[in-house]
Design a protein around this motif. Structure first.
Motif, PDB file in Angstrom:
ATOM      1  N   ALA A 267       0.829  -1.209   0.000  1.00 22.24           N
ATOM      2  CA  ALA A 267       0.000   0.000   0.000  1.00 22.24           C
ATOM      3  C   ALA A 267       0.866   1.263   0.000  1.00 22.24           C
ATOM      4  O   ALA A 267       0.525   2.261  -0.630  1.00 22.24           O
ATOM      5  CB  ALA A 267      -0.926  -0.011   1.213  1.00 22.24           C
TER       6      ALA A 267
ATOM      7  N   ARG B 119      -2.633  -1.854  -4.997  1.00 29.04           N
ATOM      8  CA  ARG B 119      -3.879  -2.322  -4.387  1.00 29.04           C
ATOM      9  C   ARG B 119      -3.627  -3.703  -3.783  1.00 29.04           C
ATOM     10  O   ARG B 119      -2.953  -4.548  -4.376  1.00 29.04           O
ATOM     11  CB  ARG B 119      -5.006  -2.389  -5.413  1.00 29.04           C
ATOM     12  CG  ARG B 119      -5.429  -1.013  -5.923  1.00 29.04           C
ATOM     13  CD  ARG B 119      -6.736  -1.079  -6.700  1.00 29.04           C
ATOM     14  NE  ARG B 119      -7.852  -1.552  -5.875  1.00 29.04           N
ATOM     15  CZ  ARG B 119      -8.518  -0.795  -5.002  1.00 29.04           C
ATOM     16  NH1 ARG B 119      -8.172   0.473  -4.829  1.00 29.04           N
ATOM     17  NH2 ARG B 119      -9.519  -1.286  -4.304  1.00 29.04           N
TER      18      ARG B 119
ATOM     19  N   GLY C 171      -6.223   1.301   0.170  1.00 32.92           N
ATOM     20  CA  GLY C 171      -5.402   0.427  -0.661  1.00 32.92           C
ATOM     21  C   GLY C 171      -5.401  -1.012  -0.204  1.00 32.92           C
ATOM     22  O   GLY C 171      -4.938  -1.891  -0.924  1.00 32.92           O
TER      23      GLY C 171
ATOM     24  N   GLU D  91      -7.898  -4.012   1.072  1.00 29.59           N
ATOM     25  CA  GLU D  91      -9.278  -4.461   1.254  1.00 29.59           C
ATOM     26  C   GLU D  91      -9.273  -5.853   1.878  1.00 29.59           C
ATOM     27  O   GLU D  91      -8.489  -6.723   1.488  1.00 29.59           O
ATOM     28  CB  GLU D  91     -10.017  -4.487  -0.084  1.00 29.59           C
ATOM     29  CG  GLU D  91     -11.474  -4.895   0.065  1.00 29.59           C
ATOM     30  CD  GLU D  91     -12.353  -4.420  -1.080  1.00 29.59           C
ATOM     31  OE1 GLU D  91     -13.441  -4.972  -1.246  1.00 29.59           O
ATOM     32  OE2 GLU D  91     -11.914  -3.495  -1.807  1.00 29.59           O
TER      33      GLU D  91
ATOM     34  N   VAL E 224     -11.489  -6.363  -7.098  1.00 31.88           N
ATOM     35  CA  VAL E 224     -10.470  -5.459  -6.571  1.00 31.88           C
ATOM     36  C   VAL E 224      -9.301  -5.283  -7.539  1.00 31.88           C
ATOM     37  O   VAL E 224      -8.708  -4.213  -7.617  1.00 31.88           O
ATOM     38  CB  VAL E 224      -9.960  -5.991  -5.201  1.00 31.88           C
ATOM     39  CG1 VAL E 224      -8.876  -5.076  -4.632  1.00 31.88           C
ATOM     40  CG2 VAL E 224     -11.109  -6.132  -4.217  1.00 31.88           C
TER      41      VAL E 224
ATOM     42  N   PRO F  96      -6.151  -6.625  -7.397  1.00 30.77           N
ATOM     43  CA  PRO F  96      -5.001  -6.223  -6.588  1.00 30.77           C
ATOM     44  C   PRO F  96      -3.674  -6.664  -7.199  1.00 30.77           C
ATOM     45  O   PRO F  96      -3.618  -7.560  -8.048  1.00 30.77           O
ATOM     46  CB  PRO F  96      -5.245  -6.946  -5.267  1.00 30.77           C
ATOM     47  CG  PRO F  96      -5.945  -8.205  -5.685  1.00 30.77           C
ATOM     48  CD  PRO F  96      -6.805  -7.824  -6.857  1.00 30.77           C
TER      49      PRO F  96
END
Length: 501
Positions: free
Chosen positions: A52, A57, A84, A86, A127, A129
């Motif tokens: 982050a 992400r 950033g 989740e 997301v 990420p």
């Protein structure tokens, strides 16, 4: 910082990236395994927080803990799972918790496994990420029920994430089947965490990188601790990696007679072992070199295992060694260590950090007995000492170690033989003469030059240490009860009377 600037994903765990040769290879799946309490979740949180910070992400998929439990765990380490990062709390559908709606075991497991995989993929697609943590594989292993289905499930996850460009950490608490190595053959790398419980003292934790495809890494076990702020790893010390250039000059102890015994002093970048029974003055001789270093304008570091600092300050100040003032002035670093709470890896890291940041050129470890007590179940004390001494020597630092022998007179034994590791060995002894218990000092080994082969008497006075002339008139001083062969004056003027039996 742009994510493309890093070829590897930094873990955010101090010391771990050093072991991993820079971090985790991006776009691969890694396994962190260990029993509950070894620090898997803490390392994972640090991994995501580091991502982050770099603007990546991050996604934490939890199958075993709730989101609130994760946030509470992070808060206990003063970590903030902010923007950033989740957290996706994967819980089974409510129908699966209703006993009236549950199907047979076979169909229930099929449904749960398929539903779990689907939810993992959906959360990722939502997301997108760059960093993912899946906690934990034990839940998936239980749902799979067979090794074949479990392996296929892991392969499916691996291929999915390989196409996504994410760096993935999967956690395994090793509670369902510790012998199942299915994941080891599938993932790109494996980090194994252990927790050891000694008979006395706090838990000791260590980790080992079992596998890392296409990458050289620092092998073997490395100690680590979990404290407020997260996990800190202490990479195993390898002295060969640390070399500096310096002039090998001769250093004085500040006592001319003792320097004469040493053949002029000790060479810079060497180690000296002071060995003898309790109370002979080993610590005082070591501190004499500390005071001489301060007089030269150098800094020194003293690590004390066996004595309370207040008592040490009190008894040395009466001899003209104001250690407390020198510490307050920043001229020496002095630290009391708790052997029951300290691992050898952490101690080596403390010494390294002090030498590097404090620029200490004289290091005292008092005593090796206390150092040995910090690793009661370690079989590698000699190897630990060898690497530490070699490291300090290569930094141009002079190291002074003390070892207390068992017994007072005659044939005494040491708890550990480290005489062959030290460059210089100074032997201290009690002996009886003229109706008094006296002290003698001799040098029995010096690698870096000649030294006196005599034995000298010394005294501990209010002015400090006083070293006398060689005891030429006695034989058997090292046995404790010498024989007078020629009248020779002692430090207090007595000619000496001894046992002639």
């Amino acid at each position: 910082m742009a994510q493309g600037l890093h070829t590897k994903a930094l873990t955010g765990v101090q010391g771990l990236d050093d072991i991993l040769a820079g971090g985790l290879s991006r776009e691969h799946v890694f396994l962190i395994e260990g029993t509950p309490g070894t620090g898997k979740t803490t390392i994972s949180l640090q991994f995501l927080i580091e991502g982050a910070k770099l603007g990546e992400r991050c996604l934490y998929i939890t199958l075993s803990e709730t989101e609130q439990e994760l946030r509470d765990s992070a808060a206990s380490h003063n970590m903030e799972l902010g923007e950033g990062i989740e957290i996706f709390e994967l819980v089974p559908p409510e129908s699966l918790l209703d006993t009236e709606q549950q199907q047979s075991l076979l169909y229930s497991s099929d449904l749960e496994l398929g539903e779990t995989t689907k939810l993992i993929f959906e959360s990722f697609e939502r997301v997108r990420p760059r960093r993912v943590v899946i906690d934990s594989l034990s839940e998936i292993r239980l749902l799979a029920q067979s090794s074949l289905r479990y392996r296929r499930q892991i392969l499916a996850l691996k291929h999915f994430f390989a196409k996504s460009g994410a760096t993935v950490l999967v956690l395994d608490d090793m509670t369902s089947d510790v012998l199942d190595k299915t994941v080891h053959s599938v993932v790109h790398g494996v980090i194994h965490l252990e927790e050891l419980a000694p008979n006395y003292g706090s838990e000791r934790r260590r980790l080992r990188v079992i596998k890392y495809r296409g990458q050289a890494f620092r092998g073997g076990y490395h100690d680590f601790v979990i404290s407020t702020g997260g996990v800190e790893v202490f990479p195993r010390l390898r002295a060969l990696e640390h070399r500096t250039s310096f002039a090998r000059t001769m250093l004085s102890s500040g006592l001319p007679a003792f320097d004469g015994l040493l053949g002029g002093g000790v060479e810079r970048g060497s180690s000296t072992l002071l060995i003898g029974p309790a109370g002979t003055g080993k610590s005082l001789f070591a501190l004499q070199f500390v005071m001489a270093a301060v007089e030269r304008g150098e800094r020194a570091a003293v690590f004390i295992f066996d004595e309370e600092l207040g008592l040490l300050f009190s008894r040395t100040s009466s001899m003209g060694m104001d250690l407390e003032r020198l510490r307050d002035e920043g001229r020496i670093h002095i630290e009391q260590l708790d052997a029951a709470e300290l691992s050898p890896g952490e101690f080596a890291q403390r010494v390294r950090r002090t030498v590097a940041t404090f620029d200490a050129k004289t290091v005292v470890i008092d005593s090796v007995n206390g150092y040995q007590a910090s690793m009661p179940e370690e079989n590698a004390l000699i190897l630990h000492m060898h690497e530490l001494l070699q490291y300090l020597n290569r930094q141009g630092a002079n190291t002074f170690l003390t070892v207390a022998q068992h017994g007072l007179f005659g044939d005494m034994k040491s708890p550990v033989d480290v005489t062959y590791l030290a460059d210089t060995v100074v032997l201290l002894r009690y002996f009886e003469a003229a109706g008094k218990v006296r002290r003698a000092v001799s040098v029995i080994k010096k690698r870096t030059g000649r030294h006196e082969d005599t034995i000298r008497e010394f005294k501990v006075t209010d002015q400090g240490l006083i070293v006398g002339e060689p005891l030429a008139g006695f034989q058997g001083v090292l046995r404790g009860v010498p024989v007078l062969v020629d009248k020779a004056p002692l430090l207090d003027g007595d000619s000496g009377s001894a046992d002639h039996s």
